[in-house]
Design a protein around this motif. Structure first.
Motif, mmCIF file in Angstrom:
data_model
loop_
_atom_site.group_PDB
_atom_site.id
_atom_site.type_symbol
_atom_site.label_atom_id
_atom_site.label_comp_id
_atom_site.label_asym_id
_atom_site.label_seq_id
_atom_site.Cartn_x
_atom_site.Cartn_y
_atom_site.Cartn_z
ATOM 1 N N ARG A 1 51.531 -13.872 -18.176
ATOM 2 C CA ARG A 1 52.448 -14.660 -18.994
ATOM 3 C C ARG A 1 53.040 -13.736 -20.051
ATOM 4 O O ARG A 1 52.313 -13.156 -20.846
ATOM 5 C CB ARG A 1 51.717 -15.816 -19.657
ATOM 6 N N VAL A 2 54.346 -13.610 -20.033
ATOM 7 C CA VAL A 2 55.057 -12.813 -21.029
ATOM 8 C C VAL A 2 56.008 -13.745 -21.756
ATOM 9 O O VAL A 2 56.750 -14.503 -21.130
ATOM 10 C CB VAL A 2 55.854 -11.662 -20.366
ATOM 11 N N GLN A 3 55.965 -13.703 -23.068
ATOM 12 C CA GLN A 3 56.827 -14.565 -23.863
ATOM 13 C C GLN A 3 57.595 -13.692 -24.843
ATOM 14 O O GLN A 3 56.988 -12.964 -25.626
ATOM 15 C CB GLN A 3 55.974 -15.594 -24.604
ATOM 16 N N VAL B 1 52.308 -2.913 -17.057
ATOM 17 C CA VAL B 1 51.219 -3.665 -16.455
ATOM 18 C C VAL B 1 50.354 -2.690 -15.678
ATOM 19 O O VAL B 1 50.843 -1.931 -14.846
ATOM 20 C CB VAL B 1 51.749 -4.770 -15.515
ATOM 21 N N VAL B 2 49.060 -2.711 -15.987
ATOM 22 C CA VAL B 2 48.104 -1.869 -15.281
ATOM 23 C C VAL B 2 47.179 -2.796 -14.501
ATOM 24 O O VAL B 2 46.640 -3.747 -15.061
ATOM 25 C CB VAL B 2 47.292 -0.994 -16.262
ATOM 26 N N TYR B 3 47.001 -2.508 -13.234
ATOM 27 C CA TYR B 3 46.202 -3.354 -12.362
ATOM 28 C C TYR B 3 45.058 -2.549 -11.769
ATOM 29 O O TYR B 3 45.218 -1.386 -11.435
ATOM 30 C CB TYR B 3 47.094 -3.906 -11.244
#
Length: 179
Positions: free
Chosen positions: A5-7, A27-29
């Protein structure tokens, strides 16, 4: 399954042309699970706020009462981050926690609060238990307003809000205490 979720809120009330955003997200996964699942939870009041005009330091308290936190939490949560939030009238914000009537501590404080520079602060493993009283204190400066200001989603409205990052995610039944 991964949920992200990015706001992002943009505020350009004058409609100034040529304003460019240069922010980004990395983003690191990993396939390696961490020891705890983290989540976010909000302790807030929006709908119950009425700020009279012309007040230099009007205080509002948004409570998550012991019976509410008892229903919300399956077990203790460890808070690792906190973002206090209000809109343009917010001047000082903080959150206090009480357990069985005794002061546990201040979780976070923005003094002064600035709508333009809101951010998450790292919290050093602050534990909230089921049955704790969580109080958000919001002080507003409405000296420039000639009409009351009410709680709402718009920038001209107000909020009294603390969004917290915590673990374990499984210890929360619902992610909002307040209205």
């Amino acid at each position: 399954e991964v949920t992200l979720r990015v706001q992002i809120h943009y505020n350009n009330p004058l409609g100034t042309a040529g304003v460019v955003d240069s922010s980004g997200v990395r983003v690191v996964y990993s396939d390696e699970l961490r020891a705890n699942n983290a989540g976010s939870v909000v302790f807030a009041d929006v709908l119950g706020i009425t700020i009279p005009p012309g007040e230099p330091a009007y205080k509002h308290v948004a409570d998550c009462l012991p019976n509410q936190s008892e229903a919300m939490l399956n077990g203790p949560i460890t808070v690792i981050g906190s973002m206090l939030h209000a809109h343009e009238l917010g001047s000082v914000l903080w959150t206090d926690v009480y357990r069985q009537g005794e002061f546990v501590g201040e979780l976070n404080r923005d003094d002064p609060f600035s709508f333009a520079t809101q951010n998450y602060k790292t919290i050093d493993n602050f534990v909230i238990q089921p049955g704790d009283l969580v109080e958000n204190h919001c002080v507003y400066d409405s000296t420039e307003r000639t009409e009351p200001t009410y709680g709402g989603l718009g920038t001209f409205d107000e909020m009294c809000w603390n969004e917290m990052m915590y673990y374990p995610r499984e210890n929360i039944n619902f992610d909002l205490c307040g209205n």
